[in-house]
Design an enzyme around this catalytic site. Structure first.
Site, short mmCIF file in Angstrom:
data_model
loop_
_atom_site.label_atom_id
_atom_site.label_comp_id
_atom_site.label_asym_id
_atom_site.label_seq_id
_atom_site.Cartn_x
_atom_site.Cartn_y
_atom_site.Cartn_z
N HIS A 163 4.24 42.71 40.06
CA HIS A 163 3.75 42.65 41.54
C HIS A 163 3.71 41.07 41.73
O HIS A 163 3.30 40.41 41.01
CB HIS A 163 2.29 43.35 41.79
N GLY A 213 40.34 49.04 59.01
CA GLY A 213 39.89 49.83 57.92
C GLY A 213 38.44 49.34 57.64
O GLY A 213 37.92 48.12 57.77
N LYS A 254 31.69 36.68 47.03
CA LYS A 254 30.32 36.66 46.50
C LYS A 254 30.26 35.31 46.78
O LYS A 254 28.94 34.75 47.18
CB LYS A 254 30.01 37.28 45.56
N ALA A 296 35.05 46.49 39.52
CA ALA A 296 35.37 45.60 38.28
C ALA A 296 34.46 46.20 37.37
O ALA A 296 34.79 46.05 36.15
CB ALA A 296 34.87 44.23 38.74
N GLY A 320 42.80 49.18 51.87
CA GLY A 320 42.45 49.80 50.71
C GLY A 320 43.44 49.13 49.75
O GLY A 320 44.22 48.28 49.86
C1 LIG Z 1 38.51 41.07 48.27
C2 LIG Z 1 37.97 42.10 47.21
C3 LIG Z 1 36.69 42.19 46.69
C4 LIG Z 1 36.12 42.87 45.70
N1 LIG Z 1 34.85 42.90 45.49
C5 LIG Z 1 34.29 43.61 44.40
C6 LIG Z 1 33.23 43.61 44.03
O1 LIG Z 1 32.22 42.90 44.79
N2 LIG Z 1 32.75 44.24 43.06
C7 LIG Z 1 33.48 45.15 42.22
O2 LIG Z 1 33.02 45.75 41.45
N3 LIG Z 1 34.89 44.96 42.60
C8 LIG Z 1 35.35 44.24 43.67
N4 LIG Z 1 36.56 44.45 44.01
C9 LIG Z 1 37.39 45.16 43.10
C10 LIG Z 1 37.75 44.67 41.85
O3 LIG Z 1 38.45 43.08 42.01
C11 LIG Z 1 38.65 45.37 40.83
O4 LIG Z 1 38.24 46.70 40.79
C12 LIG Z 1 38.82 44.59 39.47
O5 LIG Z 1 39.54 43.64 39.61
C13 LIG Z 1 39.90 45.73 38.83
O6 LIG Z 1 40.07 45.01 37.49
P1 LIG Z 1 41.50 45.25 36.60
O7 LIG Z 1 41.26 44.36 35.39
O8 LIG Z 1 41.65 46.62 36.53
O9 LIG Z 1 42.69 44.70 37.43
P2 LIG Z 1 42.76 43.24 38.19
O10 LIG Z 1 41.43 42.54 38.21
O11 LIG Z 1 43.85 43.49 39.22
O12 LIG Z 1 43.76 42.70 36.90
C14 LIG Z 1 44.91 42.85 36.63
C15 LIG Z 1 45.77 41.82 35.93
O13 LIG Z 1 46.86 42.17 35.45
C16 LIG Z 1 47.96 41.38 35.74
N5 LIG Z 1 49.30 42.07 35.31
C17 LIG Z 1 49.66 43.19 36.13
N6 LIG Z 1 51.00 43.45 35.61
C18 LIG Z 1 51.26 42.46 34.57
C19 LIG Z 1 52.23 42.58 33.69
N7 LIG Z 1 53.41 43.53 33.71
N8 LIG Z 1 52.19 41.60 32.73
C20 LIG Z 1 51.12 40.86 32.67
N9 LIG Z 1 50.14 40.57 33.42
C21 LIG Z 1 49.98 41.61 34.52
C22 LIG Z 1 47.46 40.80 36.97
O14 LIG Z 1 48.19 39.36 37.19
C23 LIG Z 1 46.02 40.77 36.84
O15 LIG Z 1 45.68 39.50 36.45
C24 LIG Z 1 37.08 43.49 44.84
C25 LIG Z 1 38.50 43.56 45.43
C26 LIG Z 1 38.91 42.63 46.49
C27 LIG Z 1 40.32 42.86 46.82
#
Ligand SMILES: Cc1cc2nc3c(=O)[nH]c(=O)nc-3n(C[C@H](O)[C@H](O)[C@H](O)COP(=O)(O)OP(=O)(O)OC[C@H]3O[C@@H](n4cnc5c(N)ncnc54)[C@H](O)[C@@H]3O)c2cc1C
Length: 460
Positions: A436, A174, A50, A312, A264
């Site tokens: 408005h 994709g 963004k 997110a 994906g």
């Molecule tokens: C290019 C891109 C653009 C995106 N744009 C958007 C958007 O505009 N809007 C939106 O809603 N979503 C967007 N997303 C999706 C969004 O980033 C994810 O849905 C979101 O980050 C998921 O959150 P999470 O906390 O489940 O996982 P993550 O953000 O992946 O966080 C997981 C964390 O766990 C840590 N971890 C993993 N295993 C371990 C372990 N064993 N020990 C310690 N730490 C660990 C990782 O290092 C990571 O920091 C985008 C994704 C990408 C790739």
């Protein structure tokens, strides 16, 4: 060793939000993170993309400044500066999360977490005892297993965010929202972009008509879309890469300086010890019930690692729901009003039922639409491309879905989300006074189209 109330493994938007919410409820909390706080979203996802989108918006405004009576000479792109700003924005927000952790007295353990038992987590040489455990380990890029995937110039979405030079041409494999957003960004910056897809670009789960209209804008913007392409390999062809697939007429391909794999993401749970724990999985995804509990007592899972709504805002919502349940409040996760936004040119956003789903579902439904061209604020902004579409239950007027293409669609969709969450009707929206001149008036006018008719738009 002092026992925590909650240990969260993963400090992305699922994990860090869960931790802060738990701290607000008075819990003693620890977060285990092996990388930077903020996860994919802040470091490699929502936020850096963004930040780039904003640079593109400024560029496009500058290019048409003359339309607004502003003379701007010699608009130039400085890609290194754009990327530096992106990195600064990321750092600023990551450090904001770090400060919030501190302010909420949340312990941070840096390293990979491994689950020894539902009440014991190991990080490096530390063992953390806990009453409840939340797994929030997120997702990773999913790849096609095809020859050529390891060639230099074949990029993941992580790699493309670290480019030093703007590529002359880019083939995107994709058509996920991530792929389309990168197409929009790089096309605006002057890269020749081709999207290669097996099926027509539809922007699921956005309404089919809006998705089709958006797809029609792509060739006009200079983005080529090749459909019917089941990519079988990436080959080096001199200085460029060639993405190839078979057709009844023989092999076809498209060349580019770089190739982006936007095929994906898949849940990430490596090294956690889930099989030893006996956690129920569906492939790589952790299975949870509506309270976000796994099959193991006191162990919850949230966010992308569930493999469902990989967004997110859903991840953070699940973080709050899981914490409520872990700390004795009873709350079911409710996914009936999940918005999705495409930060493209123009923006697209949607929530709820599409027209085709309403038609297939056999419910009596009514569709209303309102063009941006009839919204006074959109005209003042010079942003007349786009429309709002609303699908309501024809019997009781309840809003079933709202889908928007146009400027600030990602902001406007909040009104549709709230309407759906509250079970509001088109009349509720129409009888609400909207300021408005604003873009949300387009949402109200669409709601009026469900009733006696929009004021500022007459279908001829
Ligand atoms: C290019 C891109 C653009 C995106 N744009 C958007 C958007 O505009 N809007 C939106 O809603 N979503 C967007 N997303 C999706 C969004 O980033 C994810 O849905 C979101 O980050 C998921 O959150 P999470 O906390 O489940 O996982 P993550 O953000 O992946 O966080 C997981 C964390 O766990 C840590 N971890 C993993 N295993 C371990 C372990 N064993 N020990 C310690 N730490 C660990 C990782 O290092 C990571 O920091 C985008 C994704 C990408 C790739």
């Amino acid at each position: 060793m002092s026992e925590k109330d909650i240990v969260v493994i993963g400090g992305g938007p699922a994990g860090y939000v869960a931790a802060i919410h738990a701290a607000h409820l008075g819990a003693k909390v620890a977060v285990v993170e092996k990388d930077r706080l903020g996860g994919t979203c802040l470091n490699r996802g929502c936020i850096p993309t963004k930040a780039l989108v904003r640079s593109v918006e400024v560029l496009l405004e500058a290019r048409r400044a003359d339309d607004f009576g502003i003379e701007v000479d010699n608009v130039k792109i400085n890609f290194q500066k754009i990327m530096a700003r992106k990195s600064n924005v990321v750092s600023q927000l990551v450090s904001g999360v770090e400060q919030l952790m501190k302010a909420n007295k949340i312990s941070i353990y840096r390293g990979s977490g491994c689950i020894l038992s539902p009440h014991l987590v190991k990080v490096n040489d530390n063992e953390i005892a806990t009453r409840k455990l939340i797994i929030a380990t997120g997702s990773e890029s999913a790849f096609l297993s095809i020859p050529g995937i390891d060639l230099p110039g074949v990029l993941t979405t992580d790699d493309i965010l670290e480019l030093k030079e703007l590529p002359e041409s880019l083939v995107i494999i994709g058509g996920s929202y991530v792929g389309v957003e990168f197409a929009s960004i790089f096309n605006a910056l002057g890269t020749k972009v081709t999207i290669v897809k097996r099926r027509p670009l539809r922007l699921e789960p956005i309404d089919e008509e809006i998705g089709r209209r958006f797809a029609q804008t792509l060739p006009r913007q200079g983005i080529e879309v090749k459909i019917g392409a089941a990519v079988k390999a990436i080959k080096r062809n001199g200085a460029v890469l060639k993405v190839v697939w078979d057709t009844p007429e023989g092999e076809q391909g498209v060349e580019g300086q770089m190739v982006l794999m936007a095929t994906g993401r898949r849940p990430y749970s490596e090294g956690l010890g889930l099989s030893e724990l006996g956690i129920k999985m569906n492939g790589r995804a952790i299975v949870v019930n509506e309270y976000l509990e796994t099959n193991i007592k006191d162990v919850y899972a949230i966010g992308d690692v569930l493999g469902k709504n990989m967004l997110a805002h859903v991840a953070s919502y699940e973080g709050e729901v899981a914490v409520d349940n872990a700390l004795g409040r009873s709350r079911q996760a409710d996914y009936h009003a999940v918005p999705i936004c495409f930060f493209t040119q123009p923006e697209v956003a949607g929530v709820g039922t599409t027209e085709a789903e309403a038609s297939d579902g056999g419910l009596p439904y009514k569709v209303s639409k309102f063009p941006f061209a009839a919204c006074s604020r959109a005209v003042t902004m010079g942003e007349t491309v786009g429309m709002v579409k609303m699908i309501c239950n024809a019997d009781n007027g309840r809003v079933l879905g709202v889908h928007i293409m146009g400027s600030h669609a990602s902001e406007l969709i909040a009104e549709g989300v709230l309407a759906m969450q509250l079970g509001a009707t088109a009349e509720d929206i129409a009888h609400t006074i909207h300021a408005h001149p604003t873009l949300p008036e387009a949402v109200r006018e669409t709601a009026m189209g469900q009733l006696d008719g929009s004021i500022h738009f007459q279908r001829m």
